[in-house]
Design a protein around this motif. Structure first.
Motif, PDB file in Angstrom:
ATOM      1  N   GLU A  45       0.410  -1.168  -0.195  1.00 56.78           N
ATOM      2  CA  GLU A  45       0.100  -0.202   0.334  1.00 56.78           C
ATOM      3  C   GLU A  45       0.644   1.710   0.310  1.00 56.78           C
ATOM      4  OE1 GLU A  45      -2.649   0.168   3.438  1.00 56.78           O
ATOM      5  OE2 GLU A  45      -0.368   0.784   4.895  1.00 56.78           O
ATOM      6  N   LEU A  46       0.231   2.659  -0.631  1.00 54.61           N
ATOM      7  CA  LEU A  46       1.103   3.463  -0.593  1.00 54.61           C
ATOM      8  C   LEU A  46       1.148   4.047   0.391  1.00 54.61           C
ATOM      9  CD1 LEU A  46       2.186   6.048  -1.868  1.00 54.61           C
ATOM     10  CD2 LEU A  46      -0.284   7.017  -2.270  1.00 54.61           C
ATOM     11  N   VAL A  47       1.945   4.654   1.319  1.00 52.98           N
ATOM     12  CA  VAL A  47       2.568   5.950   2.623  1.00 52.98           C
ATOM     13  C   VAL A  47       1.948   7.079   2.646  1.00 52.98           C
ATOM     14  CG1 VAL A  47       3.576   5.751   4.766  1.00 52.98           C
ATOM     15  CG2 VAL A  47       3.352   3.495   3.292  1.00 52.98           C
ATOM     16  N   ALA A  48       3.384   7.442   1.441  1.00 52.34           N
ATOM     17  CA  ALA A  48       3.152   8.681   0.672  1.00 52.34           C
ATOM     18  C   ALA A  48       4.073   9.023  -0.277  1.00 52.34           C
ATOM     19  CB  ALA A  48       4.675   9.610   1.807  1.00 52.34           C
ATOM     20  N   ARG A  49       4.038  10.121  -1.279  1.00 59.06           N
ATOM     21  CA  ARG A  49       4.839  10.214  -2.339  1.00 59.06           C
ATOM     22  C   ARG A  49       5.231  11.525  -2.193  1.00 59.06           C
ATOM     23  NH1 ARG A  49       0.337   8.514  -7.305  1.00 59.06           N
ATOM     24  NH2 ARG A  49      -1.352  10.405  -6.646  1.00 59.06           N
ATOM     25  N   ILE A  50       5.588  11.704  -3.524  1.00 57.54           N
ATOM     26  CA  ILE A  50       6.275  13.694  -3.843  1.00 57.54           C
ATOM     27  C   ILE A  50       5.364  13.292  -5.224  1.00 57.54           C
ATOM     28  CG2 ILE A  50       7.291  15.472  -4.113  1.00 57.54           C
ATOM     29  CD1 ILE A  50       9.192  14.552  -1.013  1.00 57.54           C
ATOM     30  N   THR A  51       4.319  13.703  -6.188  1.00 56.52           N
ATOM     31  CA  THR A  51       5.140  14.138  -7.247  1.00 56.52           C
ATOM     32  C   THR A  51       5.897  15.331  -7.985  1.00 56.52           C
ATOM     33  OG1 THR A  51       3.923  15.857  -7.212  1.00 56.52           O
ATOM     34  CG2 THR A  51       2.253  13.833  -7.211  1.00 56.52           C
ATOM     35  N   SER A  52       5.701  15.079  -9.223  1.00 58.50           N
ATOM     36  CA  SER A  52       7.283  16.450  -9.518  1.00 58.50           C
ATOM     37  C   SER A  52       6.686  18.001  -9.875  1.00 58.50           C
ATOM     38  CB  SER A  52       6.854  15.429 -11.466  1.00 58.50           C
ATOM     39  OG  SER A  52       5.432  15.639 -11.690  1.00 58.50           O
ATOM     40  N   SER A  53       5.712  17.566  -9.256  1.00 54.08           N
ATOM     41  CA  SER A  53       4.718  19.164  -8.744  1.00 54.08           C
ATOM     42  C   SER A  53       5.579  19.815  -7.869  1.00 54.08           C
ATOM     43  CB  SER A  53       3.636  19.659  -8.888  1.00 54.08           C
ATOM     44  OG  SER A  53       2.935  18.719  -8.193  1.00 54.08           O
ATOM     45  N   GLY A  54       5.864  18.588  -6.354  1.00 52.75           N
ATOM     46  CA  GLY A  54       6.469  19.051  -5.476  1.00 52.75           C
ATOM     47  C   GLY A  54       5.429  18.800  -4.059  1.00 52.75           C
ATOM     48  N   ARG A  65       1.234  12.026  10.946  1.00 49.66           N
ATOM     49  CA  ARG A  65       2.474  11.287  11.460  1.00 49.66           C
ATOM     50  C   ARG A  65       3.238  10.601  10.824  1.00 49.66           C
ATOM     51  NH1 ARG A  65       1.547   5.764  12.964  1.00 49.66           N
ATOM     52  NH2 ARG A  65       0.141   6.075  11.591  1.00 49.66           N
ATOM     53  N   PHE A  66       3.050  11.006  10.082  1.00 46.59           N
ATOM     54  CA  PHE A  66       4.422  10.172   9.168  1.00 46.59           C
ATOM     55  C   PHE A  66       4.505  12.260   8.240  1.00 46.59           C
ATOM     56  CE2 PHE A  66       4.333   5.960   8.304  1.00 46.59           C
ATOM     57  CZ  PHE A  66       4.014   5.805   9.224  1.00 46.59           C
ATOM     58  N   THR A  67       5.978  11.810   7.560  1.00 46.93           N
ATOM     59  CA  THR A  67       5.987  13.547   6.634  1.00 46.93           C
ATOM     60  C   THR A  67       7.447  12.738   5.893  1.00 46.93           C
ATOM     61  OG1 THR A  67       5.360  14.699   9.018  1.00 46.93           O
ATOM     62  CG2 THR A  67       7.442  15.935   6.502  1.00 46.93           C
TER      63      THR A  67
END
Length: 115
Positions: A45-54, A65-67
């Motif tokens: 499962e996906l936890v967190a992501r950063i896209t190309s746009s930031g 809780r998560f960063t």
């Protein structure tokens, strides 16, 4: 592209860990970088992501809780995990999708949260 993850370990509930994932290429021109997790008997499962746009996205279960963050100079992304719960116990995988939509995965790092 190779992804090297580190930072997993054993922590008590309520504690914190920081995962790191270093890529063998620049993480500037990518579609997305992020973290997934997979517990025994469950789907990844996906936890967190950063896209190309930031922009960032988080699973509902980890919001607040998560960063997720990145250091483009070091080609490294991070996952700061606070207020950990036993249900966060899982193998965490870093992920990168290239501009031509090829997916790359790190080797996984185990996070165990004891109650």
């Amino acid at each position: 592209v190779q992804l090297q993850a580190s930072g997993g370990g054993l922590v008590q509930a309520g504690g914190s860990l920081r995962l790191s994932c270093t890529a063998s290429r620049s993480i500037v021109s990518i579609n997305v970088i992020g973290w997934f997790r997979q517990a025994p008997g469950k789907q990844r499962e996906l936890v967190a992501r950063i896209t190309s746009s930031g922009s960032t996205n988080y699973a509902d279960s980890v919001k607040g809780r998560f960063t997720i963050s990145r250091d483009i100079i070091k080609n490294t992304m991070y996952l700061q995990m606070n207020s950990l719960k036993p249900e966060d116990t899982s193998i965490y995988y870093c992920h990168l999708q290239s501009p031509n939509q090829v997916d790359y995965w790190g080797q996984g790092t185990l996070v165990t949260v004891s109650s």
